[in-house]
Design a protein around this motif. Structure first.
Motif, PDB file in Angstrom:
ATOM      1  N   SER A 125      23.687  24.096  52.942  1.00 14.90           N
ATOM      2  CA  SER A 125      23.512  22.961  51.777  1.00 14.90           C
ATOM      3  C   SER A 125      24.082  23.720  50.438  1.00 14.90           C
ATOM      4  CB  SER A 125      22.397  22.283  51.940  1.00 14.90           C
ATOM      5  OG  SER A 125      22.289  21.366  50.944  1.00 14.90           O
ATOM      6  N   ILE A 126      24.372  22.865  49.312  1.00 12.13           N
ATOM      7  CA  ILE A 126      24.389  23.586  48.064  1.00 12.13           C
ATOM      8  C   ILE A 126      23.219  23.158  46.961  1.00 12.13           C
ATOM      9  CG2 ILE A 126      26.787  23.804  48.375  1.00 12.13           C
ATOM     10  CD1 ILE A 126      27.105  20.977  46.506  1.00 12.13           C
ATOM     11  N   SER A 127      22.072  22.537  47.766  1.00 12.71           N
ATOM     12  CA  SER A 127      21.073  21.860  46.968  1.00 12.71           C
ATOM     13  C   SER A 127      19.954  23.006  46.649  1.00 12.71           C
ATOM     14  CB  SER A 127      20.364  20.812  47.657  1.00 12.71           C
ATOM     15  OG  SER A 127      19.676  21.442  48.719  1.00 12.71           O
ATOM     16  N   ASP A 169      29.073  32.896  49.573  1.00 13.40           N
ATOM     17  CA  ASP A 169      29.734  31.563  49.134  1.00 13.40           C
ATOM     18  C   ASP A 169      30.812  31.061  49.913  1.00 13.40           C
ATOM     19  OD1 ASP A 169      31.371  29.828  47.777  1.00 13.40           O
ATOM     20  OD2 ASP A 169      30.489  30.576  46.000  1.00 13.40           O
ATOM     21  N   THR A 170      30.333  30.122  50.689  1.00  9.81           N
ATOM     22  CA  THR A 170      31.204  29.387  51.689  1.00  9.81           C
ATOM     23  C   THR A 170      31.591  28.218  50.916  1.00  9.81           C
ATOM     24  OG1 THR A 170      29.526  30.383  53.564  1.00  9.81           O
ATOM     25  CG2 THR A 170      31.193  28.520  53.960  1.00  9.81           C
ATOM     26  N   THR A 171      31.118  27.333  50.749  1.00 12.72           N
ATOM     27  CA  THR A 171      31.278  25.923  50.045  1.00 12.72           C
ATOM     28  C   THR A 171      30.871  25.986  48.435  1.00 12.72           C
ATOM     29  OG1 THR A 171      29.704  24.616  50.690  1.00 12.72           O
ATOM     30  CG2 THR A 171      31.624  24.753  52.184  1.00 12.72           C
ATOM     31  N   GLY A 172      30.489  27.190  48.065  1.00 15.80           N
ATOM     32  CA  GLY A 172      30.042  27.182  46.704  1.00 15.80           C
ATOM     33  C   GLY A 172      28.531  27.743  46.531  1.00 15.80           C
ATOM     34  N   GLY A 173      28.217  28.506  47.499  1.00 15.71           N
ATOM     35  CA  GLY A 173      26.790  29.083  47.758  1.00 15.71           C
ATOM     36  C   GLY A 173      26.445  30.116  46.487  1.00 15.71           C
TER      37      GLY A 173
END
Length: 528
Positions: A125-127, A169-173
């Motif tokens: 996730s990015i939360s 960082d995969t999708t913004g990590g």
């Protein structure tokens, strides 16, 4: 009323007040104790990996001497189980037999590793929210989420617990938690660094990243990791502002894009500044997106280029993650957060779509490399929105996810390097901007940040003071001007520009229903 009853009542009131006071002190002391004990909740495990002794004079000390760092719990450390953000993963895996080479290179470079930090469950996730290890506290905005997946690493740096930290960082990590915690976050060019000893999430998208509060430390870490020889820094010849991307921001453009524009003019001259509509540019240079749209439309009239890029990124993440870890999930049946489970269940096995995504990756990289060349910087917002409140439904809303993933997908899909740069605060929330350089131009990007940051800070301070001095009337007047510009663009059928102007009007005066109605009409015209 008798004096005795009055005295009794007063005693009861005093007793209640004392009780409440003691309860408050106890609550605060427990809260304070938790923060001190758990280091803002950043760490899952503490230890020390010590560097070798410094070389004797006259040799120079190690580049990272006297610095400390932490690593996200996705990196292998010899003798420790890599937890991957989930207790069931930790229970079903053995301790690592060797330390990740990138961690070892930093220790050999003079830095001390002090422990492992919290990540989102399965780094998915990015939360930054993790129900198993608690959500780390955002040091600059405690009521807001820290962002993920490398939430603990960002918090550790933001809280000054370490000098820098590693994440994936995969999708913004790395980029998103850096933006939310008010620090630097660097995503390296995809494939530039070894992924040995790092749990994969989505190999097509995974890239090593790191956090720092200081531009010089950010650069020094990069030089050690990328093993860069010394060379004179190069100034950018093109600073390209993606105007359409800044139109979606909820904070005024004067706090972000104008800061970069004024800093670039002051340092390099007006001739370096260029303006680009990134949506249109990628739409013309990435033809495979049309093919992806046709298989992903689901009855929608039109899907924007940036949104399509986000869809392609999330498709790759889901399917590659499932191909690597799906068997473990089905066999182990781990206890997962419902939000994580819901995301993992959305798996498509279309082979043709996967091939199309690979074409999109190649075309997007080629398009950005062609735009930026060896001396260009693309300027975009790191994120579209300020950090949501802890526990808010906004975190999982489609609009929030789409707006932010659309921006984050540019570097994730292209594999280009990107850095999130802190620019102070607006409305008590951290503000950031991102620079992107062509794939493989990591050194140039790090050098550019180092050379520009003092000027960016100066311009950010000026913009912050100017914004705080504006009164309500001037904001309302500015909102009306923005609305009229939107009306003009609407009449000329330039809907993206109209949406941008109406959005700016809403930011300046959110109480005027006309601005919302006008923007809705423009959105309807483009099928959104």
């Amino acid at each position: 009323m008798s004096s005795s009853s009055s005295s009794s009542s007063a005693s009861k009131i005093i007793g209640v007040l004392l009780g409440l006071g003691l309860a408050g002190i106890l609550f605060m002391s427990r809260k304070l104790k938790k923060v001190i004990k758990e280091d803002f909740g950043a760490f899952v495990e503490r230890f020390n990996l010590l560097p070798p002794p410094p070389p004797a004079p006259p040799k120079a000390p190690h580049l990272l001497s006297a610095l400390s760092f932490a690593v996200s719990d996705i990196f292998d450390i010899e003798g420790y189980v890599t937890g991957f953000g989930n207790p069931d993963w930790e229970k079903t895996h053995d301790a690592a037999t060797r330390t990740s080479p990138v961690v070892s290179s930093l220790v050999e470079g003079g830095a001390t590793c002090t422990g492992k930090t919290v990540i989102d469950e399965l780094a998915y996730s990015i939360s930054g929210v993790n129900k198993h290890y608690d959500t780390p506290t955002n040091p600059v905005a405690p009521a807001l989420i820290p962002g993920g997946s490398s939430s603990g690493a960002a918090v550790a740096v933001s809280a000054n617990l370490v000098d820098f930290a590693l994440g994936v960082d995969t999708t913004g990590g790395v980029r998103l938690p850096a933006a939310f915690c008010g620090i630097f976050g660097f995503r390296s060019s995809q494939g530039a660094l070894s992924n040995v000893g790092i749990i994969p999430v989505s190999p097509s998208l995974d890239a090593l990243g790191w956090f720092a509060k200081d531009a010089s430390i950010l650069r020094r870490v990069g030089h050690v990791l990328l093993q860069l020889p010394y060379s004179d820094p190069r100034a950018p010849k093109n600073v390209i502002i993606a105007d359409d991307c800044f139109e979606v921001l909820k904070s005024p453009m004067s706090r972000v894009s104008q800061v970069v524009i004024k800093s670039s003019e002051k340092l390099f001259g007006k001739q370096v500044l260029k303006h680009e509509n990134l949506e249109s540019y990628l739409g013309s240079k990435v033809p495979s997106l049309n093919q992806f749209n046709n298989s992903n439309r689901n009855g929608e009239l039109k899907i924007s280029t940036m949104r399509s890029l986000a869809h392609a990124m999330l498709f790759l993440q889901r399917n590659e993650f499932n191909s690597i870890h799906g068997d473990w999930i089905h066999t182990t049946k781990p206890v997962l957060d419902p939000a994580t489970s819901a995301q993992l269940e959305v798996v498509e096995s279309a082979v043709d779509k996967a091939h199309t995504c690979q074409s999109i990756r190649s075309e997007t990289r080629s398009a950005l490399n062609s735009l930026l060349k060896d001396d260009g910087i693309l300027v975009i917002p790191t994120v579209a929105d300020p950090p949501p409140k802890l526990g808010s439904k906004e975190i999982l809303s489609e609009d929030y996810q789409t707006r932010n993933f659309s921006l984050l997908s540019v570097a994730s899909i292209s594999g280009c390097c990107q850095v999130s740069i802190p620019l102070g605060f607006y409305d008590n929330c951290p503000v950031s901007v991102s620079f992107i350089a062509k794939h493989g131009n990591d050194r140039f990007l790090l050098d550019t940040v180092q050379s520009m940051y003092a000027s960016l800070q100066e311009q950010s301070d000026i913009a912050s003071k100017n914004n705080s001095s504006k009164n309500t009337v001037s904001q309302e007047e500015s909102a009306e001007i923005a609305k009229e510009k939107g009306n003009t663009a609407f009449k000329e059928k330039k809907m993206q520009k109209a949406i941008g102007f109406y959005t700016e009007a809403i930011k300046l005066n959110s109480d005027n229903a006309t601005y919302y109605n006008n923007r809705a009409a423009a959105y309807l015209d483009v099928g959104r």
